[in-house]
Design a protein around this motif. Sequence first.
Motif, PDB file in Angstrom:
ATOM      1  N   LYS A  72      93.295 -10.377  59.880  1.00 20.79           N
ATOM      2  CA  LYS A  72      94.341  -9.351  59.717  1.00 20.79           C
ATOM      3  C   LYS A  72      94.705  -8.752  61.078  1.00 20.79           C
ATOM      4  O   LYS A  72      95.884  -8.525  61.372  1.00 20.79           O
ATOM      5  N   VAL A  73      93.698  -8.520  61.922  1.00 19.59           N
ATOM      6  CA  VAL A  73      93.941  -8.003  63.269  1.00 19.59           C
ATOM      7  C   VAL A  73      94.814  -8.974  64.061  1.00 19.59           C
ATOM      8  O   VAL A  73      95.766  -8.579  64.733  1.00 19.59           O
ATOM      9  N   LYS A  74      94.486 -10.278  63.954  1.00 22.99           N
ATOM     10  CA  LYS A  74      95.272 -11.301  64.662  1.00 22.99           C
ATOM     11  C   LYS A  74      96.729 -11.275  64.212  1.00 22.99           C
ATOM     12  O   LYS A  74      97.652 -11.415  65.016  1.00 22.99           O
ATOM     13  N   GLN A  75      96.936 -11.113  62.892  1.00 26.44           N
ATOM     14  CA  GLN A  75      98.297 -11.081  62.373  1.00 26.44           C
ATOM     15  C   GLN A  75      99.068  -9.894  62.947  1.00 26.44           C
ATOM     16  O   GLN A  75     100.207 -10.045  63.405  1.00 26.44           O
ATOM     17  N   ILE A  76      98.444  -8.727  62.944  1.00 26.20           N
ATOM     18  CA  ILE A  76      99.118  -7.522  63.441  1.00 26.20           C
ATOM     19  C   ILE A  76      99.463  -7.667  64.918  1.00 26.20           C
ATOM     20  O   ILE A  76     100.601  -7.413  65.339  1.00 26.20           O
ATOM     21  N   LEU A  77      98.489  -8.086  65.719  1.00 24.98           N
ATOM     22  CA  LEU A  77      98.721  -8.226  67.161  1.00 24.98           C
ATOM     23  C   LEU A  77      99.775  -9.292  67.448  1.00 24.98           C
ATOM     24  O   LEU A  77     100.632  -9.113  68.315  1.00 24.98           O
ATOM     25  N   GLY A  78      99.713 -10.415  66.717  1.00 19.54           N
ATOM     26  CA  GLY A  78     100.679 -11.488  66.937  1.00 19.54           C
ATOM     27  C   GLY A  78     102.093 -11.072  66.579  1.00 19.54           C
ATOM     28  O   GLY A  78     103.044 -11.325  67.335  1.00 19.54           O
ATOM     29  N   LYS A  79     102.269 -10.432  65.431  1.00 19.84           N
ATOM     30  CA  LYS A  79     103.600 -10.022  64.987  1.00 19.84           C
ATOM     31  C   LYS A  79     104.223  -8.975  65.894  1.00 19.84           C
ATOM     32  O   LYS A  79     105.446  -8.905  66.037  1.00 19.84           O
ATOM     33  N   LEU A  80     103.375  -8.139  66.510  1.00 20.04           N
ATOM     34  CA  LEU A  80     103.881  -7.098  67.417  1.00 20.04           C
ATOM     35  C   LEU A  80     103.906  -7.574  68.867  1.00 20.04           C
ATOM     36  O   LEU A  80     104.142  -6.776  69.780  1.00 20.04           O
ATOM     37  N   ASN A  81     103.651  -8.880  69.056  1.00 13.99           N
ATOM     38  CA  ASN A  81     103.755  -9.503  70.380  1.00 13.99           C
ATOM     39  C   ASN A  81     102.830  -8.826  71.390  1.00 13.99           C
ATOM     40  O   ASN A  81     103.220  -8.523  72.516  1.00 13.99           O
ATOM     41  N   ILE A  82     101.600  -8.569  70.960  1.00 10.85           N
ATOM     42  CA  ILE A  82     100.602  -7.952  71.833  1.00 10.85           C
ATOM     43  C   ILE A  82      99.571  -9.013  72.211  1.00 10.85           C
ATOM     44  O   ILE A  82      98.844  -9.516  71.350  1.00 10.85           O
ATOM     45  N   HIS A  83      99.544  -9.366  73.490  1.00 12.57           N
ATOM     46  CA  HIS A  83      98.609 -10.366  73.999  1.00 12.57           C
ATOM     47  C   HIS A  83      97.928  -9.781  75.243  1.00 12.57           C
ATOM     48  O   HIS A  83      98.144  -8.621  75.585  1.00 12.57           O
ATOM     49  N   HIS A  84      97.112 -10.568  75.908  1.00  4.58           N
ATOM     50  CA  HIS A  84      96.459 -10.125  77.154  1.00  4.58           C
ATOM     51  C   HIS A  84      95.776  -8.783  76.940  1.00  4.58           C
ATOM     52  O   HIS A  84      96.160  -7.748  77.500  1.00  4.58           O
ATOM     53  N   MET A  85      94.747  -8.810  76.103  1.00  4.10           N
ATOM     54  CA  MET A  85      94.091  -7.581  75.656  1.00  4.10           C
ATOM     55  C   MET A  85      93.384  -6.823  76.774  1.00  4.10           C
ATOM     56  O   MET A  85      93.048  -5.660  76.612  1.00  4.10           O
ATOM     57  N   GLU A  86      93.161  -7.477  77.919  1.00  2.00           N
ATOM     58  CA  GLU A  86      92.504  -6.781  79.026  1.00  2.00           C
ATOM     59  C   GLU A  86      93.502  -6.142  79.987  1.00  2.00           C
ATOM     60  O   GLU A  86      93.121  -5.599  81.027  1.00  2.00           O
ATOM     61  N   GLN A  87      94.796  -6.189  79.646  1.00  2.00           N
ATOM     62  CA  GLN A  87      95.807  -5.517  80.467  1.00  2.00           C
ATOM     63  C   GLN A  87      95.628  -4.003  80.357  1.00  2.00           C
ATOM     64  O   GLN A  87      95.317  -3.476  79.291  1.00  2.00           O
ATOM     65  N   LEU A  88      95.825  -3.281  81.465  1.00  3.20           N
ATOM     66  CA  LEU A  88      95.650  -1.832  81.469  1.00  3.20           C
ATOM     67  C   LEU A  88      96.835  -1.141  80.797  1.00  3.20           C
ATOM     68  O   LEU A  88      97.994  -1.548  80.971  1.00  3.20           O
ATOM     69  N   MET A  89      96.552  -0.084  80.053  1.00  2.00           N
ATOM     70  CA  MET A  89      97.597   0.658  79.344  1.00  2.00           C
ATOM     71  C   MET A  89      98.630   1.231  80.325  1.00  2.00           C
ATOM     72  O   MET A  89      99.817   1.305  80.022  1.00  2.00           O
ATOM     73  N   GLY A  90      98.170   1.628  81.504  1.00  2.00           N
ATOM     74  CA  GLY A  90      99.076   2.219  82.483  1.00  2.00           C
ATOM     75  C   GLY A  90     100.107   1.257  83.033  1.00  2.00           C
ATOM     76  O   GLY A  90     101.096   1.679  83.633  1.00  2.00           O
ATOM     77  N   SER A  91      99.897  -0.050  82.852  1.00  2.39           N
ATOM     78  CA  SER A  91     100.836  -1.054  83.367  1.00  2.39           C
ATOM     79  C   SER A  91     101.902  -1.435  82.341  1.00  2.39           C
ATOM     80  O   SER A  91     102.794  -2.229  82.633  1.00  2.39           O
TER      81      SER A  91
END
Length: 632
Positions: free
Chosen positions: A134-153
């Motif tokens: 379910k987490v994969k589905q949510i992240l994929g649909k919202l086009n969220i990848h590269h989980m180690e990217q900093l929030m400030g960027s």
Amino acid sequence: MHYVTVEGLTKSYGAGPLFKDISFHIEEGDKIALVALNGTGKSTLLRILCGQETPDAGTVWIHKDVTVVMLEQQNAFNPGETISRHIFSQGHPVLSAIRDYEMLTEEGEEPDLDKLTKAIERMDELNAWHFDSKVKQILGKLNIHHMEQLMGSLSGGQVKRVALAKVLIDIGFEHRHTLLIMDEPTNHLDVGMIEWLENYLDQEKVTLLLVTHDRYFLDSVCNEIMELDQQQLFIYKGDYENYLEKKATREEMAKSSVEKARNVFRKELEWMRKQPKARTTKSKSRIDAFAEVKEKASVRLEKQQLELNVKMTRLGGKIIEMKKVYKAYGDLQILKGFDYTFKRGERVGVVGKNGVGKSTFLNMLLGLEQPDSGKINTGETIVFGNYDQRGLVIKEDMRVIEFVKNIAENFPLADGTKVSAAQFLQLFLFPPEKQYTYISKLSGGEKRRLHLLSILFRNPNFLVLDEPTNDLDLPTLSILEDFLLDFQGCLIIVSHDRYFMDKLVDHLFVFEGQGVVSDFPGNYTQYREWEKDKPGQEKEEPKPVPAATTAAPAPAAPVDKGRKMSFKEKRELELLEKEIADLEKEKETLDAKMASGTLPYAELEPIARRVGEVINLLDEKGMRWLELSELS
């Protein structure tokens, strides 16, 4: 189950109350939209329900088993925190296990086998695989990848999508009874994401209170509308169309009631002025009732309809010609030989995924950016009005009326008359008392409304609107749509608001990526329907712009059979085989129970429903198994 009771709630800022003595209830399964003008207390009411603000009077009761989760318009975050840490910050063992597993299996990285083995064992131990999917589905649909990217960027839109993912993961994780509060959840989402979110919220059967300007989203998700109007709360069951009909009826009744009260008030005022000396019990009660009559008669009927027959700046024969225009940023091709000549009164919608160059295209039209090659010829009579996403920019704080008068004192109409700055402000829902408020004191939505008004007040003949509906309330959108429907100049709109686009545009420029731009002869909904039906039916194809240099849209990419399966995909394939086997066994058991003929209806009905769910899961997991099994 009863979730929330609000009784006699009052909250004031400054001179007057935002809302006064309002009451309502929220039951489990309710999906409620909150509608009001910007600056009249929507966000404040949501924050009170979340415990972030306290009311001046009244009570808020929330069931002890209910958890309130809120998606705000502006989301707080630690700039030095990674996306992964931000989303999985709850610290619960399941979320921690999923986070550790996801970090180890990030694409492009070779995992540490010892750590990975421990992570998999931990996932097995906590039975976290279902929730991980379910987490994969949510992240994929919202086009969220590269989980180690900093929030400030991240950009503002990316931050909003991460915040939305965090909220959806939180509510799907452990809170059985959750009230989900969402303030403009569709901002910064493209149409595909919005449609997915509609379906997700419907399937999850959450209890929901939301503020949204997207009327299609509202209709799809909500079954009740609450409106804050003149400090009072009105509740309407049903969809947006029903709300408009019931609201119109209520306003007619209120108007009739106020007119009657005013007639009574005039008579009572005449009686009061006589100041009778002998105050009997009867006359004393009449005097006491006078205050109530006066209050009813003093209700202001806000609905001032000001029709604007605009005297638009004259448009010459030449509008804008774009000839063989090329534009690219590095490897990102935005336009590739684009040819187009704009005609008088043209209404164009610009659509495409985020990052394909829509805003760059607008900036080139406006002369703010230059093409790499080709020509853009603009007619001498063109007066641009540019509403972009940067918002209102002022050098120093000033009152609303002063800001508008600095542009012009009056707005010219076609019949030779003029509308004053104050009247124009009233049309865009700034009443006289609000006009003397300092701009710094306005809400975010009110500033957006003032920005829009200031552009229209300059009387342009070529309007460029980049996401004009973000943070605007529904009453303002209705006024803007009416204004633009009567607008005689050229109009270009970039928006993810399907209702707004459907109402105003005649055709679409579809940015498909890699310099491909197609001209679709219809509105947004017609385009989405064409997209869905495209594989199996013959439809009128969008015309490439230009035909000579733009390739036809590429078909959906097949699975790359030569690509090696990643470790993560191997593990997913193994789990799928086990899940499919378990589902098939469950289906056999359920089928046997249904075939026995001995079950009462009360037991048969949920079994039949579960059979349908199992069949859908088998189809879904079977398709994914086929995709993965084709990889070498």
